[in-house]
Design an enzyme around this catalytic site. Structure first.
Site, PDB file in Angstrom:
ATOM      1  CD  GLN A  66      -3.356   1.043   2.323  1.00 38.34           C
ATOM      2  OE1 GLN A  66      -3.724   0.055   2.732  1.00 38.34           O
ATOM      3  NE2 GLN A  66      -4.143   2.022   2.105  1.00 38.34           N
ATOM      4  CG  ASP A  67       1.429   3.973   2.538  1.00 34.50           C
ATOM      5  OD1 ASP A  67       1.236   3.091   3.773  1.00 34.50           O
ATOM      6  OD2 ASP A  67       1.322   4.986   3.607  1.00 34.50           O
ATOM      7  N   PRO A  68       4.582   3.427   2.161  1.00 38.05           N
ATOM      8  CG  PRO A  68       6.255   3.812   1.136  1.00 38.05           C
ATOM      9  CD  PRO A  68       4.871   3.947   1.134  1.00 38.05           C
TER      10      PRO A  68
END
Length: 223
Positions: A66-68
């Site tokens: 999804q995101d870092p």
């Protein structure tokens, strides 16, 4: 506009780099790094690390995140991966656990997944940057438009790629992939909150190696 990215990707994505949304995205990100200094992750040179680590034609597997990670020093531009000196996060611990169970091998206790990327595993986050301590803080600024296009380009231009979609967010990308020419594997997210709802015991890694063998592709060492 000029984007520093691996040459084969530059060719495949040059159309995106010229679009107005991408120019707005770049301006926003530049301002974030300028005003918030070391509180935006990963470092600027690692934003496109997943692309720089793996030429387009060499992709065998796509694992979508999804995101870092939003903790200092964690994110290195590869989905689920952390720098080698960082404690392995719970989701990645569960990924290693499933690999060991499924493939009957011992994984290396190192969270830097560059060793996978260089073999053909494209570790793509849907959102490529994040602010420290604020998960999904760079949601809806343009990254999803860009990475959705990346997924579609992979699906259209390559054959027999394995797409691992873990959790509802990743599974929502299924419609971007041509299931007639690729293998799509879906299950729950490896997070401790959901890993026991399907991920642990999914056999995604053994299914993947079987598929690669059936299509005469060099195997991946998931250690």
């Amino acid at each position: 506009m000029e984007v520093k990215i691996e040459e084969s990707w530059k060719e495949m994505l040059k159309g995106e780099f010229c679009k107005s949304y991408f120019k707005r995205l770049v301006n926003f990100i530049k301002n974030e790094y300028k005003t918030k200094k070391d509180k935006i992750f990963p470092s600027p040179k690692l934003i496109f690390n997943a692309f720089d680590s793996l030429p387009f034609k060499d992709i065998k597997i796509v694992i979508l995140g999804q995101d870092p990670y939003h903790g200092k020093g964690q994110a290195n531009g590869l989905a689920f991966s952390v720098n080698s000196d960082i404690k392995i996060p719970p989701s990645l611990q569960n990924i290693f656990k499933e690999i060991e169970r499924s493939l009957k091998i011992k994984t290396i206790p190192n969270g830097d997944l560059t060793r996978w990327a260089t073999q053909g595993v494209f570790l793509l986050n849907s959102i490529l940057t994040v602010e420290e301590g604020r998960p999904s803080s760079h949601k809806d600024i343009g990254w999803e438009i860009f990475t959705n296009e990346v997924i579609k380009i992979i699906s259209k231009n390559l054959n027999n790629v394995v797409f691992m979609l873990w959790g509802n967010f990743a599974r929502g990308k299924k419609e971007l992939i041509d299931a007639s020419k690729h293998l799509i594997l879906e299950t729950s997210h490896p997070s401790p909150y959901s890993a026991h709802n399907g991920f642990l015991g999914s056999n995604h890694f053994s299914q993947t190696l079987k598929y690669l063998k059936e299509h005469n592709k060099i195997s991946i060492d998931f250690q």
